[in-house]
Write a protein that holds these residues in place. Structure first.
Motif, PDB file in Angstrom:
ATOM      1  N   MET A   1       0.847  -1.176   0.000  1.00 58.72           N
ATOM      2  CA  MET A   1       0.000   0.000   0.000  1.00 58.72           C
ATOM      3  C   MET A   1       0.887   1.231   0.000  1.00 58.72           C
ATOM      4  SD  MET A   1      -2.805   1.815   0.271  1.00 58.72           S
ATOM      5  CE  MET A   1      -4.095   0.631   0.520  1.00 58.72           C
ATOM      6  N   LEU A   2       0.622   2.136  -0.902  1.00 64.07           N
ATOM      7  CA  LEU A   2       1.332   3.404  -0.953  1.00 64.07           C
ATOM      8  C   LEU A   2       0.372   4.540  -0.644  1.00 64.07           C
ATOM      9  CD1 LEU A   2       3.511   2.804  -4.109  1.00 64.07           C
ATOM     10  CD2 LEU A   2       4.314   3.019  -1.771  1.00 64.07           C
ATOM     11  N   ILE A   3       0.885   5.533   0.086  1.00 68.49           N
ATOM     12  CA  ILE A   3       0.099   6.712   0.415  1.00 68.49           C
ATOM     13  C   ILE A   3       0.854   7.933  -0.089  1.00 68.49           C
ATOM     14  CG2 ILE A   3      -0.926   8.097   2.263  1.00 68.49           C
ATOM     15  CD1 ILE A   3      -0.865   5.520   3.999  1.00 68.49           C
ATOM     16  N   TYR A   4       0.192   8.736  -0.913  1.00 71.83           N
ATOM     17  CA  TYR A   4       0.760   9.989  -1.389  1.00 71.83           C
ATOM     18  C   TYR A   4       0.311  11.103  -0.446  1.00 71.83           C
ATOM     19  CZ  TYR A   4       1.825  14.115  -4.085  1.00 71.83           C
ATOM     20  OH  TYR A   4       2.318  15.334  -4.470  1.00 71.83           O
ATOM     21  N   ILE A   5       1.273  11.881   0.080  1.00 77.49           N
ATOM     22  CA  ILE A   5       0.985  12.971   1.011  1.00 77.49           C
ATOM     23  C   ILE A   5       1.297  14.287   0.299  1.00 77.49           C
ATOM     24  CG2 ILE A   5       1.430  13.924   3.296  1.00 77.49           C
ATOM     25  CD1 ILE A   5       2.630  11.149   4.040  1.00 77.49           C
ATOM     26  N   HIS A   6       0.261  15.036  -0.005  1.00 76.22           N
ATOM     27  CA  HIS A   6       0.422  16.285  -0.752  1.00 76.22           C
ATOM     28  C   HIS A   6       0.987  17.390   0.139  1.00 76.22           C
ATOM     29  CE1 HIS A   6      -3.091  18.188   1.126  1.00 76.22           C
ATOM     30  NE2 HIS A   6      -3.737  17.052   0.941  1.00 76.22           N
TER      31      HIS A   6
ATOM     32  N   ALA B   1      -0.034  13.650  -7.485  1.00 70.67           N
ATOM     33  CA  ALA B   1      -0.835  12.550  -6.933  1.00 70.67           C
ATOM     34  C   ALA B   1      -1.372  11.678  -8.063  1.00 70.67           C
ATOM     35  CB  ALA B   1      -1.975  13.094  -6.082  1.00 70.67           C
ATOM     36  N   ARG B   2      -1.903  12.315  -9.094  1.00 68.12           N
ATOM     37  CA  ARG B   2      -2.441  11.556 -10.233  1.00 68.12           C
ATOM     38  C   ARG B   2      -1.325  10.833 -10.985  1.00 68.12           C
ATOM     39  NH1 ARG B   2      -4.934  16.488 -11.245  1.00 68.12           N
ATOM     40  NH2 ARG B   2      -3.861  16.616 -13.241  1.00 68.12           N
ATOM     41  N   HIS B   3      -0.165  11.477 -11.101  1.00 70.01           N
ATOM     42  CA  HIS B   3       0.969  10.843 -11.781  1.00 70.01           C
ATOM     43  C   HIS B   3       1.354   9.536 -11.080  1.00 70.01           C
ATOM     44  CE1 HIS B   3       4.795  10.203 -13.751  1.00 70.01           C
ATOM     45  NE2 HIS B   3       5.328  10.071 -12.541  1.00 70.01           N
ATOM     46  N   TYR B   4       1.506   9.605  -9.762  1.00 67.92           N
ATOM     47  CA  TYR B   4       1.928   8.410  -9.030  1.00 67.92           C
ATOM     48  C   TYR B   4       0.821   7.369  -8.949  1.00 67.92           C
ATOM     49  CZ  TYR B   4       6.428  10.386  -8.070  1.00 67.92           C
ATOM     50  OH  TYR B   4       7.690  10.898  -8.224  1.00 67.92           O
ATOM     51  N   GLN B   5      -0.416   7.803  -8.900  1.00 70.24           N
ATOM     52  CA  GLN B   5      -1.520   6.856  -8.918  1.00 70.24           C
ATOM     53  C   GLN B   5      -1.498   6.064 -10.228  1.00 70.24           C
ATOM     54  OE1 GLN B   5      -5.434   8.610  -8.355  1.00 70.24           O
ATOM     55  NE2 GLN B   5      -5.888   6.941  -6.939  1.00 70.24           N
TER      56      GLN B   5
ATOM     57  N   GLU C   1      -0.580   1.972 -10.946  1.00 68.44           N
ATOM     58  CA  GLU C   1      -1.877   1.416 -11.321  1.00 68.44           C
ATOM     59  C   GLU C   1      -1.885  -0.091 -11.074  1.00 68.44           C
ATOM     60  OE1 GLU C   1      -5.013   1.872 -15.005  1.00 68.44           O
ATOM     61  OE2 GLU C   1      -2.929   2.420 -15.291  1.00 68.44           O
ATOM     62  N   GLY C   2      -2.976  -0.563 -10.517  1.00 64.40           N
ATOM     63  CA  GLY C   2      -3.097  -1.989 -10.209  1.00 64.40           C
ATOM     64  C   GLY C   2      -2.614  -2.318  -8.807  1.00 64.40           C
ATOM     65  N   GLU C   3      -1.988  -1.364  -8.134  1.00 72.57           N
ATOM     66  CA  GLU C   3      -1.546  -1.569  -6.759  1.00 72.57           C
ATOM     67  C   GLU C   3      -2.370  -0.679  -5.840  1.00 72.57           C
ATOM     68  OE1 GLU C   3       2.690  -1.573  -6.110  1.00 72.57           O
ATOM     69  OE2 GLU C   3       3.042  -1.971  -8.236  1.00 72.57           O
ATOM     70  N   ALA C   4      -2.452  -1.056  -4.601  1.00 70.13           N
ATOM     71  CA  ALA C   4      -3.191  -0.254  -3.623  1.00 70.13           C
ATOM     72  C   ALA C   4      -2.468   1.079  -3.434  1.00 70.13           C
ATOM     73  CB  ALA C   4      -3.284  -1.007  -2.307  1.00 70.13           C
ATOM     74  N   PHE C   5      -3.172   2.167  -3.708  1.00 66.73           N
ATOM     75  CA  PHE C   5      -2.561   3.490  -3.676  1.00 66.73           C
ATOM     76  C   PHE C   5      -3.610   4.495  -3.200  1.00 66.73           C
ATOM     77  CE2 PHE C   5      -0.903   7.458  -5.327  1.00 66.73           C
ATOM     78  CZ  PHE C   5       0.472   7.310  -5.184  1.00 66.73           C
ATOM     79  N   LEU C   6      -3.289   5.242  -2.168  1.00 71.69           N
ATOM     80  CA  LEU C   6      -4.214   6.230  -1.619  1.00 71.69           C
ATOM     81  C   LEU C   6      -3.650   7.638  -1.778  1.00 71.69           C
ATOM     82  CD1 LEU C   6      -5.178   4.433   1.717  1.00 71.69           C
ATOM     83  CD2 LEU C   6      -6.540   4.583  -0.379  1.00 71.69           C
ATOM     84  N   THR C   7      -4.526   8.580  -2.091  1.00 72.60           N
ATOM     85  CA  THR C   7      -4.143   9.991  -2.216  1.00 72.60           C
ATOM     86  C   THR C   7      -5.139  10.836  -1.417  1.00 72.60           C
ATOM     87  OG1 THR C   7      -5.431  10.281  -4.232  1.00 72.60           O
ATOM     88  CG2 THR C   7      -3.134   9.626  -4.508  1.00 72.60           C
ATOM     89  N   PRO C   8      -5.093  10.757  -0.091  1.00 75.95           N
ATOM     90  CA  PRO C   8      -6.077  11.510   0.699  1.00 75.95           C
ATOM     91  C   PRO C   8      -5.849  13.016   0.592  1.00 75.95           C
ATOM     92  CG  PRO C   8      -4.397  10.590   2.135  1.00 75.95           C
ATOM     93  CD  PRO C   8      -4.131  10.041   0.761  1.00 75.95           C
ATOM     94  N   THR C   9      -6.943  13.765   0.647  1.00 72.43           N
ATOM     95  CA  THR C   9      -6.864  15.215   0.763  1.00 72.43           C
ATOM     96  C   THR C   9      -6.859  15.524   2.250  1.00 72.43           C
ATOM     97  OG1 THR C   9      -7.918  15.631  -1.349  1.00 72.43           O
ATOM     98  CG2 THR C   9      -8.032  17.402   0.277  1.00 72.43           C
ATOM     99  N   LEU C  10      -5.815  16.218   2.699  1.00 69.20           N
ATOM    100  CA  LEU C  10      -5.594  16.448   4.123  1.00 69.20           C
ATOM    101  C   LEU C  10      -5.903  17.878   4.526  1.00 69.20           C
ATOM    102  CD1 LEU C  10      -2.219  14.529   4.205  1.00 69.20           C
ATOM    103  CD2 LEU C  10      -4.408  13.706   5.099  1.00 69.20           C
ATOM    104  N   SER C  11      -6.153  18.052   5.793  1.00 66.96           N
ATOM    105  CA  SER C  11      -6.401  19.373   6.361  1.00 66.96           C
ATOM    106  C   SER C  11      -5.141  20.236   6.262  1.00 66.96           C
ATOM    107  CB  SER C  11      -6.782  19.218   7.836  1.00 66.96           C
ATOM    108  OG  SER C  11      -6.856  20.476   8.473  1.00 66.96           O
TER     109      SER C  11
END
Length: 191
Positions: free
Chosen positions: A1-6, A17-21, A25-35
């Motif tokens: 699982m990968l998490i992108y932190i903006h 975020a979209r580039h790394y997603q 592709e095909g792997e678990a990848f999250l790009t949450p929008t943070l406070s």
């Protein structure tokens, strides 16, 4: 699982975020929008990592202020992280964020005592060699927002890819996709 932190003022739908997603592709990848409130942002990431950590290996990609948070979380949870032009606060307040001149369209930021106080909770005062071995620093020297030298001095033992030119958004980041893939393959491969 990968998490992108903006970074600050960005979101989970940013260009990087979209580039790394797409790259993962095909792997678990999250790009949450943070406070924009740092304590809430890190609390959200803490909860996410704790929930995921029981089931799978986690890796982080952090850009700008997200890179600063990624260092803290990599230290806390012993995770690998890719850092893209990370924000390294100048605890002496002598340098750090650059103030753009009036002709420059880039944001105008200045480190203030209150910013440093809020971020100090997540400071890794002296990154250990074992932490730095789990970090890949992608740094462009012509970052118009942050002082690149702070990151280079703070993480001298991290794997580093340093390029001249570029900017804070890290132009041409796709040129280093294979480095990022290889880095995570080393740390996140199945046992």
């Amino acid at each position: 699982m990968l998490i992108y932190i903006h970074g600050y003022g960005s979101n989970g739908l940013s260009e990087k975020a979209r580039h790394y997603q797409k790259l993962f592709e095909g792997e678990a990848f999250l790009t949450p929008t943070l406070s924009t409130e740092s304590r809430l942002a890190v609390h959200t990431l803490d909860n996410l990592i704790q929930a995921l950590g029981h089931h799978e290996k986690v890796g982080l990609i952090g850009s700008s202020l997200g890179g600063y948070f990624a260092i803290y979380l990599a230290h806390k949870y012993k995770l690998p992280a890719v850092l893209i032009n990370p924000a390294i606060p100048p605890w002496d307040q002598q340098s750090g964020l650059k103030r753009a001149d009036k002709s420059d369209a880039s944001p105008r930021f200045i480190w203030q005592a209150e910013h440093l106080e809020r971020l100090s909770t997540f400071r890794v005062a002296s990154p250990s060699p074992s932490l730095q071995k789990r970090l890949l620093l992608l740094q462009q020297l012509d970052d118009e927002v942050l002082e690149a030298k702070l990151a280079l001095d703070y993480l001298p033992q991290a794997q580093q890819i340093i390029t001249s030119g570029g900017g804070h958004r890290f132009r041409g980041i796709e040129q280093y996709d294979q480095n990022v893939l290889d880095f995570f393959a080393k740390f996140l491969k199945a046992d």
